[in-house]
Design an enzyme around this catalytic site. Sequence first.
Site, PDB file in Angstrom:
ATOM      1  N   CYS A   1       0.814  -1.225   0.000  1.00 25.19           N
ATOM      2  CA  CYS A   1       0.000   0.000   0.000  1.00 25.19           C
ATOM      3  C   CYS A   1       0.838   1.261   0.000  1.00 25.19           C
ATOM      4  O   CYS A   1       0.305   2.360  -0.178  1.00 25.19           O
ATOM      5  CB  CYS A   1      -0.917   0.014   1.219  1.00 25.19           C
ATOM      6  SG  CYS A   1       0.037   0.019   2.745  1.00 25.19           S
TER       7      CYS A   1
ATOM      8  N   CYS B   1      -1.280  -4.885   7.218  1.00 26.77           N
ATOM      9  CA  CYS B   1      -1.009  -3.654   7.974  1.00 26.77           C
ATOM     10  C   CYS B   1      -0.319  -3.979   9.294  1.00 26.77           C
ATOM     11  O   CYS B   1       0.535  -3.224   9.756  1.00 26.77           O
ATOM     12  CB  CYS B   1      -2.296  -2.904   8.257  1.00 26.77           C
ATOM     13  SG  CYS B   1      -3.354  -2.736   6.821  1.00 26.77           S
TER      14      CYS B   1
HETATM   15 FE1  FES Z   1      -1.260   0.387   4.367  1.00 29.63          FE
HETATM   16 FE2  FES Z   1      -2.804  -0.588   6.165  1.00 29.63          FE
HETATM   17  S1  FES Z   1      -3.335  -0.051   4.142  1.00 29.63           S
HETATM   18  S2  FES Z   1      -0.706  -0.249   6.326  1.00 29.63           S
END
Ligand code: FES
Length: 137
Positions: free
Chosen positions: A34, A103
């Site tokens: 992400c 995450c």
């Molecule tokens: Fe990136 Fe949770 S979406 S750490």
Amino acid sequence: MEYTEKVMDHFANPRNVGTIENASGVGTVGNAQCGDIMKVYLKIEDNIVEDAKFKTFGCGAAVATSSMATELIIGKTIDEALKITNKTVMDALGGLPPVKVHCSCLAEEALHAALWDYAEKHGITIDGLKPPEEVEH
Ligand code: FES
């Protein structure tokens, strides 16, 4: 997507946000999935994690897991700290939705990176600790 009350609590009132001046170890990691970034600061004395703080440019689950991870690591020996995995943190939070599991890895990796930094600065080896992947600072 469902979050437990504990996750919501640690997201809304994260513990140990901030930095530590002259930290014994600092770890910065990025999440490849992400692009979020996590930085962890540790103060270690006599083999004990005296204090831990974090800063993140990350999502709510990253905030909640880092908050819980710092809570769990404070007061632990280095060996005990190393045993705190993303699963330990998720269990303590009552679980995370499957798409958010990555995450929680950010928190674990940042803790390990900070321990690695500590070991390097002090010329010691921590059994079972792997070098963090290089990230741009
Ligand atoms: Fe990136 Fe949770 S979406 S750490």
